[in-house]
Design a protein around this motif. Structure first.
Motif: not given
Length: 387
Positions: A19, A72-73, A76, A79, A243-244, A246-247, A250, A352
């Motif tokens: 990350r 997926e992670r 987030r 991309t 993942g994108t 979902e982020e 959030d 995103l």
């Protein structure tokens, strides 16, 4: 089995491990139009390009479910980086090639960086191998790749050559970077850092041992390599896009409690915001469950060494097309709810939305696949290539 479990565990740790490096390189990557070399090195050294590479070649040899979770992670986090990781994970071809061919690509050093493209080129048989020609558009991560792994049809005159089984001879080719012509065509609105340029090959020689027919069984009889490579590859783009999305959800949740609206009150207090958020989050979660349920069933078939059915392939295509449709609606909704905040570069919702909308354009998750799945459900042939 212990090696496989160890590989899955190591793979699932990658997003948290990487990350910081991915986030630190994000702005540089956008300016360069590709992932910077130091990030590619960190991704490779950590094993991000080795998910499907056999253990004997230094790979993690993970299940499809694990790979989709990693994509997926990573989606987030960024991309573009997630997309390049997905496109580079063609290490299963070490199990498609013979030992001599695999040894030319996997030499015992660091994992080779690969890039692939699905549009078919054309090849002709020559002494010792093939001559390969074609143009492959939108090849993500190609400038960092040491090997290009395109699809091509072997031709016999003006017609495709056929295998002993009577099918067209469609092969994957492993082509060195120094044989490529890269045309810098990636001038786009989102996912700038994927560097998805066009590749041109003109009569490039590829030794026979660096090719493999896509219908031949893989050389290693273990779960990952019992699967049709299409099943290992296709859904990665959808996992990145999920993942994108979902982020983005959030980010809207984080923004809403502190953002005032032009009509009075905080964004989080508006009933239409509450309803829109919950409705789209429920739809995205349900779409994710469908996709991962199909991946689990594919992995179970591989573990049991039973063939995957065309109905299971149809479920995968339906799950991907459904997730893309649901994800696009949710991404637009989060962008709209963010109001003027969503407009500004440097804001997470803007990035995103921009990157996610590009990811959701990928043909692997096109709505036309619903038609193929519907035909299968009705007892007909899917009528689509690479189904």
């Amino acid at each position: 089995m212990s090696d496989t479990i160890s590989g899955d565990t190591r793979a699932l740790a990658l997003p948290n491990l990487l990350r910081g490096a991915i986030e630190a390189a994000r702005d540089e990557a956008d300016k360069l139009g590709r992932l910077p070399g130091h990030l590619v090195t960190e991704l490779r050294d950590a094993g991000a390009f080795s998910l499907f590479t056999p253990a004997e070649y230094g790979g993690l040899e993970v299940s499809l479910t694990t790979a989709l979770t990693v994509y997926e992670r990573l989606g987030r986090i960024d991309t573009s980086a997630a997309w390049v990781v997905w496109n580079a994970n063609f290490g299963f071809t070490a199990a498609m090639l013979g030992e001599a061919g695999a040894a030319k690509v996997w030499t015992g050093g660091p994992e080779p960086v690969l890039a692939n493209a699905g549009q078919p080129g054309k090849a002709v048989v020559v002494d010792g191998g093939y001559r390969l020609s074609g143009q492959w558009g939108i090849v993500s991560g190609i400038e960092s790749a040491e090997w290009f792994v395109p699809l091509a049809v072997v031709m016999d005159g003006e017609q495709p050559a056929t295998t002993e089984a009577g099918k067209p001879d469609v092969r994957l080719f492993h082509v060195r970077q120094d044989q490529l012509k890269i045309e810098h065509t990636w001038d786009v609105s989102g996912m700038l850092a994927t560097g998805s340029h066009r590749v041109v090959l003109e009569d490039a020689f590829v030794p026979a041992e660096l090719t493999a027919n896509i219908d031949d069984p893989l050389r290693l009889d273990r779960p990952t390599y019992r699967l049709n490579p299409i099943l290992l590859v296709f859904a990665g783009c959808t996992a990145v896009a999920l993942g994108t999305v979902e982020e983005a959800i959030d980010e809207l949740v984080a923004l809403a409690p502190g953002k005032t609206t032009p009509f009075g009150g905080l964004l989080a207090e508006q009933p239409h915001v509450q309803e829109t958020l919950a409705r789209h989050e429920a739809a995205v979660r349900a779409a994710r469950l469908f996709l991962f349920d199909v991946a689990r069933r594919i992995d179970e078939a591989a573990e049991r060494a039973v063939p995957t059915t065309v109905a299971l392939h149809a479920d995968l295509h339906s799950a991907m097309a459904h997730a893309a449709a649901v994800g696009r609606d949710a991404l637009v909704a989060m962008y709209r709810l963010g109001g003027s905040t969503s407009l500004y570069r440097g804001n997470a919702l803007e990035r995103l939305h921009r990157d996610g909308m590009v990811a959701l354009q990928h043909v692997n998750q096109a709505p036309e696949f619903f038609g193929g799945s519907g035909r299968v459900r009705l007892g007909l042939e899917p009528g689509l290539p690479l189904f």
